[in-house]
Scaffold this motif. Sequence first.
Motif, PDB file in Angstrom:
ATOM      1  N   PRO A   1     -13.395   0.948   0.851  1.00  0.00           N
ATOM      2  CA  PRO A   1     -11.961   0.747   1.140  1.00  0.00           C
ATOM      3  C   PRO A   1     -11.530  -0.702   0.974  1.00  0.00           C
ATOM      4  CG  PRO A   1     -13.200   1.089   3.166  1.00  0.00           C
ATOM      5  CD  PRO A   1     -14.153   1.359   2.042  1.00  0.00           C
TER       6      PRO A   1
ATOM      7  N   ASN B   1      -5.985   1.778  -0.399  1.00  0.00           N
ATOM      8  CA  ASN B   1      -4.889   2.588   0.147  1.00  0.00           C
ATOM      9  C   ASN B   1      -3.535   1.927  -0.046  1.00  0.00           C
ATOM     10  OD1 ASN B   1      -6.904   4.327   0.899  1.00  0.00           O
ATOM     11  ND2 ASN B   1      -6.272   4.488   3.036  1.00  0.00           N
TER      12      ASN B   1
ATOM     13  N   ALA C   1      -0.614   3.795  -2.048  1.00  0.00           N
ATOM     14  CA  ALA C   1       0.682   3.983  -1.398  1.00  0.00           C
ATOM     15  C   ALA C   1       1.807   3.609  -2.344  1.00  0.00           C
ATOM     16  CB  ALA C   1       0.762   3.153  -0.114  1.00  0.00           C
TER      17      ALA C   1
ATOM     18  N   ASN D   1     -16.029   8.604   2.528  1.00  0.00           N
ATOM     19  CA  ASN D   1     -14.870   7.908   1.988  1.00  0.00           C
ATOM     20  C   ASN D   1     -13.888   8.879   1.352  1.00  0.00           C
ATOM     21  OD1 ASN D   1     -13.707   6.374  -0.706  1.00  0.00           O
ATOM     22  ND2 ASN D   1     -13.706   5.058   1.111  1.00  0.00           N
TER      23      ASN D   1
ATOM     24  N   GLN E   1     -12.045  10.728   4.150  1.00  0.00           N
ATOM     25  CA  GLN E   1     -11.016   9.889   4.769  1.00  0.00           C
ATOM     26  C   GLN E   1      -9.807   9.737   3.843  1.00  0.00           C
ATOM     27  OE1 GLN E   1     -12.917   6.187   5.871  1.00  0.00           O
ATOM     28  NE2 GLN E   1     -14.568   7.256   6.944  1.00  0.00           N
ATOM     29  N   PHE E   2     -10.089   9.579   2.558  1.00  0.00           N
ATOM     30  CA  PHE E   2      -8.984   9.403   1.604  1.00  0.00           C
ATOM     31  C   PHE E   2      -8.153  10.682   1.486  1.00  0.00           C
ATOM     32  CE2 PHE E   2      -7.251   9.472  -2.736  1.00  0.00           C
ATOM     33  CZ  PHE E   2      -6.477   8.323  -2.683  1.00  0.00           C
TER      34      PHE E   2
ATOM     35  N   LYS F   1      -7.708  12.975   3.703  1.00  0.00           N
ATOM     36  CA  LYS F   1      -6.929  13.112   4.941  1.00  0.00           C
ATOM     37  C   LYS F   1      -5.717  12.193   4.895  1.00  0.00           C
ATOM     38  CE  LYS F   1      -7.272  12.742   9.983  1.00  0.00           C
ATOM     39  NZ  LYS F   1      -8.171  12.424  11.128  1.00  0.00           N
ATOM     40  N   TRP F   2      -5.899  10.977   4.399  1.00  0.00           N
ATOM     41  CA  TRP F   2      -4.803  10.010   4.319  1.00  0.00           C
ATOM     42  C   TRP F   2      -3.720  10.513   3.359  1.00  0.00           C
ATOM     43  CZ3 TRP F   2      -3.274   6.860   0.102  1.00  0.00           C
ATOM     44  CH2 TRP F   2      -2.352   5.863   0.416  1.00  0.00           C
ATOM     45  N   VAL F   3      -4.118  11.014   2.199  1.00  0.00           N
ATOM     46  CA  VAL F   3      -3.142  11.511   1.229  1.00  0.00           C
ATOM     47  C   VAL F   3      -2.388  12.702   1.790  1.00  0.00           C
ATOM     48  CG1 VAL F   3      -2.868  12.621  -1.025  1.00  0.00           C
ATOM     49  CG2 VAL F   3      -4.379  10.645  -0.796  1.00  0.00           C
TER      50      VAL F   3
ATOM     51  N   THR G   1      -1.730  13.440   4.770  1.00  0.00           N
ATOM     52  CA  THR G   1      -0.838  13.037   5.860  1.00  0.00           C
ATOM     53  C   THR G   1       0.378  12.267   5.336  1.00  0.00           C
ATOM     54  OG1 THR G   1      -2.701  12.899   7.401  1.00  0.00           O
ATOM     55  CG2 THR G   1      -0.681  11.729   8.015  1.00  0.00           C
ATOM     56  N   LYS G   2       0.139  11.354   4.420  1.00  0.00           N
ATOM     57  CA  LYS G   2       1.202  10.445   3.972  1.00  0.00           C
ATOM     58  C   LYS G   2       2.050  11.029   2.851  1.00  0.00           C
ATOM     59  CE  LYS G   2       1.986   5.606   2.700  1.00  0.00           C
ATOM     60  NZ  LYS G   2       2.960   5.409   3.787  1.00  0.00           N
TER      61      LYS G   2
END
Length: 470
Positions: free
Chosen positions: A102, A119, A123, A148, A151-152, A154-156, A158-159
């Motif tokens: 990251p 990230n 974004a 990794n 986590q990525f 999950k981030w995508v 969510t965002k």
Amino acid sequence: MKTWAIIAATTLALLTTQTSVYGWYPYGKRYQKWQEKNGFMMAGVHNTLPADHLPERLAHFKAAGLNTLFTMEPHNSLKWHQAAHAAGLQWATEHPERFVSPNWKVTNPASPLNGLQVNEMFARVLDMPGATFIKAGDGPKTEEHLDNIAQFTKWVRTKFPDVLMLTCLSIEQLAASITDYDEDRYIAQTRPDVFAYFKYPLRIHDESPQFLAQMRRGRDAAHRHRLPNWMYVQTWEQPPIRRDGTQRDADGWLRLPDEADVRYLLFTFLAHGGNGVMFYLYYGHDGTVMMEDTVADEARDPADRHRLENLVPTRAWHAVRDVAPEVQTLSRALLNLRTKNPIGYVGETIPDECSAFKGHDLLDSVVNLDNPGERLLITFFDDKAGEDYFMVVNLVHGLNMSKMDGSRMVRLTFDTDVEKIERLNRLTGQIETLQTKVEGESRVLDVLLPGGTGDLFKWSNGNPWSLRPM
């Protein structure tokens, strides 16, 4: 380690107990929302190195029947993403393996993203209009890489709720140990919207013998987790000698697919319930791809060496352009269907680890009348209402073979009660009612299938097809 094994086992057990009486099942809400707005996804992977005449380059891209630009370098592709959106294309990108840390940063002084961490960079990239999906992972090689990716994703999710999250494995990794985990654990931990896999089976002198069995395992993995399955489709070559004069290992010699080859790769995947394809590669490799540059070395030369006037569509480009409308036509039904067993083959030899077709339901047998030893593939589907469908694919393909070279007359033999059968015409999009004829104690239907090509049928019982709008 044990925790994720328990999660994967629990997930698989729940999925098994929730299986419908039919093969049909709903996909996840994020994917269903996406699919309502989109047709069959046909993406071309592009290194986006050239910088000149982007509208004209993308016009060539669209002319091949592709609807999604898939870029390999997200931090260097902003102008391409903007141009793709302006041209009416969707675009996608990936989270390369080198981004496993990251703390990785963009190091391109010419990029407006220079200095941004992973990230932060994504974004900015994914906030641009036209983003449709992002891929993470070609098969993690370490626990750190797997964590990794999880986590990525999950981030995508969510965002960016409107951007699909795709995770991918090499097809050889399916049902095999990968640093002590398998595809079920991989899917359970990364929680993708789409499961994808890749295999480039067409070698210079032969074909990977387990390709079709591995495709079935990919289909089974997606089926167990109620996910759509996408696949990378080979549209590139790796000749024995690299452009720098060095020799490749013989196992890596790939040939550029011809017309019947491309159809074979696509229709076998459709028959296994495929929902989307990514052609690797459209442009940007040390070897011939869909769109060739006659001067520049697409993989290494600086951008100013790439010129629009040097572009030459290869036979793979023409093959994709020829078949793309037929795929989109059949997808009006196929996107609403789910595969179910059996998946069977006929011919003198059955592919490795695959099963012979022994008849199913009212379909007693299928045979290639021109050459009974040549292979055919037969698969079955159903829709949400429980209506049954089946597909027959002519597997004849090969080096320098056109679809007409591989064309064969195929006979379907039915129970005596089957007086007619329905087919979705892949050229016109019309539902045809075909009359069978009496042959001994059975009824038969003869259909002509081009090389590598399949037809989709439904029992003629008065009930409607499940079709997406034109």
